[in-house]
Write a protein that holds these residues in place. Structure first.
Motif, PDB file in Angstrom:
ATOM      1  N   ALA A 140     -15.138  39.212  27.187  1.00  0.00           N
ATOM      2  CA  ALA A 140     -15.057  37.912  27.523  1.00  0.00           C
ATOM      3  C   ALA A 140     -15.632  37.468  28.865  1.00  0.00           C
ATOM      4  N   GLY A 141     -15.614  38.441  29.748  1.00  0.00           N
ATOM      5  CA  GLY A 141     -16.473  37.886  31.001  1.00  0.00           C
ATOM      6  C   GLY A 141     -17.847  37.965  30.724  1.00  0.00           C
ATOM      7  N   LEU A 142     -18.542  38.618  29.938  1.00  0.00           N
ATOM      8  CA  LEU A 142     -20.107  38.402  29.651  1.00  0.00           C
ATOM      9  C   LEU A 142     -20.241  37.394  28.708  1.00  0.00           C
ATOM     10  N   ALA A 143     -19.379  37.039  27.851  1.00  0.00           N
ATOM     11  CA  ALA A 143     -19.473  35.677  27.188  1.00  0.00           C
ATOM     12  C   ALA A 143     -19.254  34.551  27.981  1.00  0.00           C
ATOM     13  N   ILE A 144     -18.744  34.427  28.815  1.00  0.00           N
ATOM     14  CA  ILE A 144     -18.451  33.287  29.513  1.00  0.00           C
ATOM     15  C   ILE A 144     -19.508  33.055  30.618  1.00  0.00           C
ATOM     16  N   VAL A 145     -19.970  34.046  31.173  1.00  0.00           N
ATOM     17  CA  VAL A 145     -21.287  34.076  31.960  1.00  0.00           C
ATOM     18  C   VAL A 145     -22.381  33.895  31.340  1.00  0.00           C
ATOM     19  N   ARG A 146     -22.515  33.988  30.173  1.00  0.00           N
ATOM     20  CA  ARG A 146     -23.719  33.855  29.275  1.00  0.00           C
ATOM     21  C   ARG A 146     -23.581  32.461  28.566  1.00  0.00           C
ATOM     22  N   TYR A 147     -22.608  31.973  28.126  1.00  0.00           N
ATOM     23  CA  TYR A 147     -22.701  31.065  27.329  1.00  0.00           C
ATOM     24  C   TYR A 147     -21.786  29.725  28.185  1.00  0.00           C
ATOM     25  N   ARG A 148     -21.257  29.843  29.177  1.00  0.00           N
ATOM     26  CA  ARG A 148     -20.749  28.912  30.052  1.00  0.00           C
ATOM     27  C   ARG A 148     -19.885  28.205  29.554  1.00  0.00           C
ATOM     28  N   ALA A 149     -18.978  28.421  28.571  1.00  0.00           N
ATOM     29  CA  ALA A 149     -17.818  27.659  27.922  1.00  0.00           C
ATOM     30  C   ALA A 149     -16.845  27.395  28.735  1.00  0.00           C
ATOM     31  N   LEU A 150     -16.709  28.258  29.703  1.00  0.00           N
ATOM     32  CA  LEU A 150     -15.561  28.015  30.845  1.00  0.00           C
ATOM     33  C   LEU A 150     -16.187  28.251  32.115  1.00  0.00           C
ATOM     34  N   PRO A 151     -15.616  27.908  33.023  1.00  0.00           N
ATOM     35  CA  PRO A 151     -16.211  28.051  34.426  1.00  0.00           C
ATOM     36  C   PRO A 151     -16.779  29.616  34.791  1.00  0.00           C
ATOM     37  N   VAL A 152     -17.847  29.747  35.234  1.00  0.00           N
ATOM     38  CA  VAL A 152     -18.454  30.695  35.285  1.00  0.00           C
ATOM     39  C   VAL A 152     -17.839  31.771  36.301  1.00  0.00           C
ATOM     40  N   TRP A 153     -16.960  31.487  37.244  1.00  0.00           N
ATOM     41  CA  TRP A 153     -16.100  32.394  38.026  1.00  0.00           C
ATOM     42  C   TRP A 153     -15.275  32.859  37.468  1.00  0.00           C
ATOM     43  N   LEU A 154     -14.432  32.187  36.203  1.00  0.00           N
ATOM     44  CA  LEU A 154     -13.560  33.026  35.355  1.00  0.00           C
ATOM     45  C   LEU A 154     -14.270  34.420  34.758  1.00  0.00           C
TER      46      LEU A 154
END
Length: 94
Positions: free
Chosen positions: A30-44
């Protein structure tokens, strides 16, 4: 009943490893997907990666407890994001 308590303890001892591995994979993925695709705030995403790393160390309980809070925060954000998006227009009747 002592026998039931012993059975519950045996199940916990037996299933803790797969549970811990699944939690690590959840946070890393989940962390890598959020950082890569920015669907949620990157800090999450970075916090999820941090909890995944923390769960490998002797302070794994921090990753477990923080991960529970992280899951609640992400669930609320995804729910709010879903409610803000307009509903797709339905096609006109024939």
């Amino acid at each position: 009943d002592p026998v039931a308590m012993q059975a519950l303890q045996a199940a916990w001892d037996n299933d803790f490893g797969p549970f811990a591995i699944g939690q690590r994979l959840l946070f890393w993925g989940a962390g890598l997907a959020i950082v890569r695709y920015r669907a949620l705030p990157v800090w999450l995403g970075w916090i999820a990666i941090l909890f995944g790393i923390a769960s490998v160390t002797p302070a794994g309980f921090i990753g477990f407890l923080g991960g529970a809070v992280w899951i609640i925060i992400v669930s609320v954000l995804l729910t709010l994001q879903n409610r803000r998006e307009p509903a797709a227009a339905s096609p006109p009747p024939p």
